[in-house]
Enzyme design. Structure first.
Site, short mmCIF file in Angstrom:
data_model
loop_
_atom_site.label_atom_id
_atom_site.label_comp_id
_atom_site.label_asym_id
_atom_site.label_seq_id
_atom_site.Cartn_x
_atom_site.Cartn_y
_atom_site.Cartn_z
N ASP A 213 0.82 -1.19 0.00
CA ASP A 213 0.00 0.00 0.00
C ASP A 213 0.87 1.26 0.00
O ASP A 213 1.82 1.37 0.79
CB ASP A 213 -0.90 -0.02 1.24
CG ASP A 213 -1.88 1.12 1.29
OD1 ASP A 213 -2.76 1.16 0.41
OD2 ASP A 213 -1.78 1.95 2.21
N GLU A 255 1.72 -0.28 -4.76
CA GLU A 255 0.79 0.79 -5.11
C GLU A 255 1.57 2.10 -5.15
O GLU A 255 2.13 2.53 -4.15
CB GLU A 255 -0.34 0.89 -4.09
CG GLU A 255 -1.35 1.98 -4.46
CD GLU A 255 -2.29 2.34 -3.32
OE1 GLU A 255 -3.42 2.75 -3.58
OE2 GLU A 255 -1.85 2.24 -2.14
N HIS A 329 -10.59 -1.19 -4.96
CA HIS A 329 -11.41 -0.70 -3.84
C HIS A 329 -11.39 0.82 -3.71
O HIS A 329 -12.21 1.39 -2.96
CB HIS A 329 -10.92 -1.32 -2.53
CG HIS A 329 -9.54 -0.88 -2.16
ND1 HIS A 329 -8.42 -1.26 -2.88
CD2 HIS A 329 -9.08 -0.09 -1.16
CE1 HIS A 329 -7.35 -0.72 -2.34
NE2 HIS A 329 -7.72 0.00 -1.30
N ASP A 330 -10.49 1.49 -4.40
CA ASP A 330 -10.39 2.95 -4.35
C ASP A 330 -11.00 3.63 -5.57
O ASP A 330 -10.97 4.86 -5.66
CB ASP A 330 -8.92 3.38 -4.25
CG ASP A 330 -8.32 3.16 -2.88
OD1 ASP A 330 -9.08 3.18 -1.89
OD2 ASP A 330 -7.10 2.98 -2.79
#
Length: 557
Positions: A213, A255, A329-330
């Site tokens: 992340d 990410e 999910h974003d």
């Protein structure tokens, strides 16, 4: 677990790894499947749906965070890296998931969130009590500014100041996101050792790797106000590789919202010894409003999108690798954002899958994408749950933005569009739960769901299954280089993949109207149609004609 073993075959440029032919599937645990009726998805629920994922043909699951957390940011605020959130289950459940998935040839790639922790993590709870404790230096602190206020005027990503005051130590701590997510100080060697030990602990439990992340933030220099891709980023990732990742047959994907074609190979170049691939978001950010950001409705521009997409394909032509995605999910539901979620929903979903899955890289499917789930189209702000959306609503309305204007933008781009419950059948709440879901199910769940799609003669699920199998079967899809076509066409995305004497031609119409375009003569001819969203075609003429949202892939002879 044959598909998780390293193959000895090779392409001209890259030694083959198990994840080159695999397709990933992101599970957002809170919204995937609820086994106990409490309205929140859980690990036993995921285990119960492994048959669905196995039938699809995926190679690994990217599992969004299931660690212990107060859930201020739905698990991206971790209070204990070595424990499981009670609403998701237990560590024993997690071990069961790893083993059950492995039995089906599916690896579990866990979300590694180490730019920050929860403010309830034991490290931070000690750090905030005394400047003299070792944990204090695990976080980023600064003394008050000359006026007694924050050290600077940096704003947090989720709104508000990026600095929060702690009276016990008379200092401010830095949080790139929310005050509940204090940033870790990666300059501290003891912190890094603790993180590396935790990573090894999970890998030894049998997981297949990590999705990292916001990994591009760990090298930040807050005093120089350099937050993304800071000066120490790559030495830190290289150290992580030496200490934890080297010698393990795993997948690592970072990410990286700030990565560009200028910096992409610094993460995943052949000799970098960092990570295997990145999620980069150039093609996503291109669609945001230049001044008002993602919460302002802004039309999609295919020409801009293509130039970004193909620039990355050229970057990884001879080395490096890429993560292929439109949804997570974003992000909003891709069929709603890039195409048509109404009359042409099925064709749109297939077209988007075709043009993305057949590029060079590892495709990632976000849960529900394989049945064409759509944006939620909420009408009121109280239907939203996302911290990012709620905070920006308050800020923008205070600045005079009409609530209905913000809601229109949120209906296009809010993270909650992807977080409504997975739609399994026509039961209440899409069969996600027997209780009350933590966020409302999409009103169309009774008609758009796995059960209904599987019996439909034009199943989106079957289209995805074919694409996943094509990647496994054809070297040209895995290792061929990409040749863009029709770059300036406003409606058609087309390209060739070439490897040796094999050529794959791929095309998709992003328009709700029939479209024609003139192809170069050398592109045309006959071949074997590998996949098609309408009637099978085996021949391409110079005058390319495509029905609304039609797509195809032909292995040319």
């Amino acid at each position: 677990m044959a598909n998780l073993e390293t193959s000895q075959t090779s392409s001209p440029n890259t030694a083959e790894r198990w994840w080159h032919r695999a397709t990933g599937y992101q599970v957002y645990p809170r919204s995937f499947a609820d086994s106990n009726g409490d309205g929140v998805g859980d690990i036993p629920g995921i285990i119960s749906k492994l048959g669905h994922l196995s039938d699809l043909g995926i190679g690994f699951i990217w599992l969004s965070p299931v660690y212990a957390s107060p859930m201020i940011d739905n698990g991206y605020d971790i209070s204990d890296y070595r424990n499981i959130a009670h609403e998701f289950g237990t560590l024993e459940d997690m071990d069961h998931l790893i083993a059950a998935a492995k039995d089906r040839g599916i690896g579990i790639v866990m979300d590694l969130v180490v730019n920050h922790t929860s403010s309830l993590h034991a490290w931070f709870q000690r750090a905030r009590t005394s400047r003299d404790l070792p944990e204090h230096d695990f976080y980023i602190w600064r003394d008050p500014g000359p006026d007694g206020g924050p050290p600077d005027d940096m704003r947090a990503y989720f709104g508000g100041p990026a600095w929060t005051y702690v009276e016990e130590v008379d200092r401010y701590y830095f949080h790139y996101f929310s005050p509940a997510q204090p940033d870790l100080n990666w300059q501290n060697a003891d912190l890094r050792a603790a993180i590396y030990d935790m990573m090894s602990w999970w890998l030894d439990r049998g997981i297949a790797g990590f999705r990292m992340d916001v990994i591009d933030l760990i090298g930040k220099d807050v005093d120089a106000r350099i937050y993304e891709e800071g000066p120490d980023l790559h030495p830190l990732i290289q150290e992580m590789h030496r200490k934890v990742l080297a010698g393990r047959d795993i997948l690592t994907v970072g990410e990286t919202w700030s990565a560009s074609t200028d910096t992409g190979l610094l993460y995943c170049g052949r000799d970098r010894k960092e990570i295997d691939m990145v999620f980069e978001f150039s093609h996503i950010r291109d669609g945001w409003h230049p001044d008002l950001g993602k919460f302002a409705a802004h039309p999609f521009n295919l020409v801009t999108f293509k130039r970004t997409l193909f620039a990355w394909q050229e970057l990884i032509r001879d080395e490096g690798w890429h993560a292929l995605f439109l949804s997570n999910h974003d992000l909003p539901r891709q069929v709603s954002y890039y195409a048509d979620d109404g009359e042409h929903r099925r064709a749109s979903a297939k077209m988007l899958a075709t043009v993305m899955h057949l590029l060079k890289g590892t495709p990632f499917i976000y849960q529900g994408e394989e049945i064409g789930m759509t944006n939620a189209k909420f009408e009121r702000i109280d239907q939203y749950r996302d911290l990012d959306t709620l905070n920006h609503f308050e800020e923008q309305v205070a600045l005079g933005v009409p609530p209905e204007t913000f809601i229109a933008g949120a209906n296009r781009n809010s993270r909650d569009n992807a977080r409504t419950p997975m739609q399994w059948n026509s039961a209440p709440h899409g069969g996600f739960t027997t209780g009350t879901p933590w966020i409302e199910a999409n009103p169309n769940a009774h008609e758009i769901n796995v059960e209904q799609d599987l019996i439909h003669p034009e199943s989106i699920f079957d289209h995805y299954r074919q694409l996943i199998q094509i990647r496994k079967d054809h070297d040209v899809v895995v290792f061929g280089h990409t040749v863009p076509l029709l770059l300036d066409d406003p409606d058609i995305l087309a390209y060739q993949r070439k490897l040796g004497d094999e050529t794959l031609l791929v095309a998709g119409n992003f328009s709700d109207k029939p479209r024609r375009a003139e192809l170069p003569g050398e592109v045309c001819g006959t071949g074997e149609c590998l996949i098609h969203s309408h009637d099978v075609r085996n021949k391409v003429d110079r005058d390319l004609a495509l029905a609304p949202y039609e797509s195809f892939a032909i292995l040319m002879k």
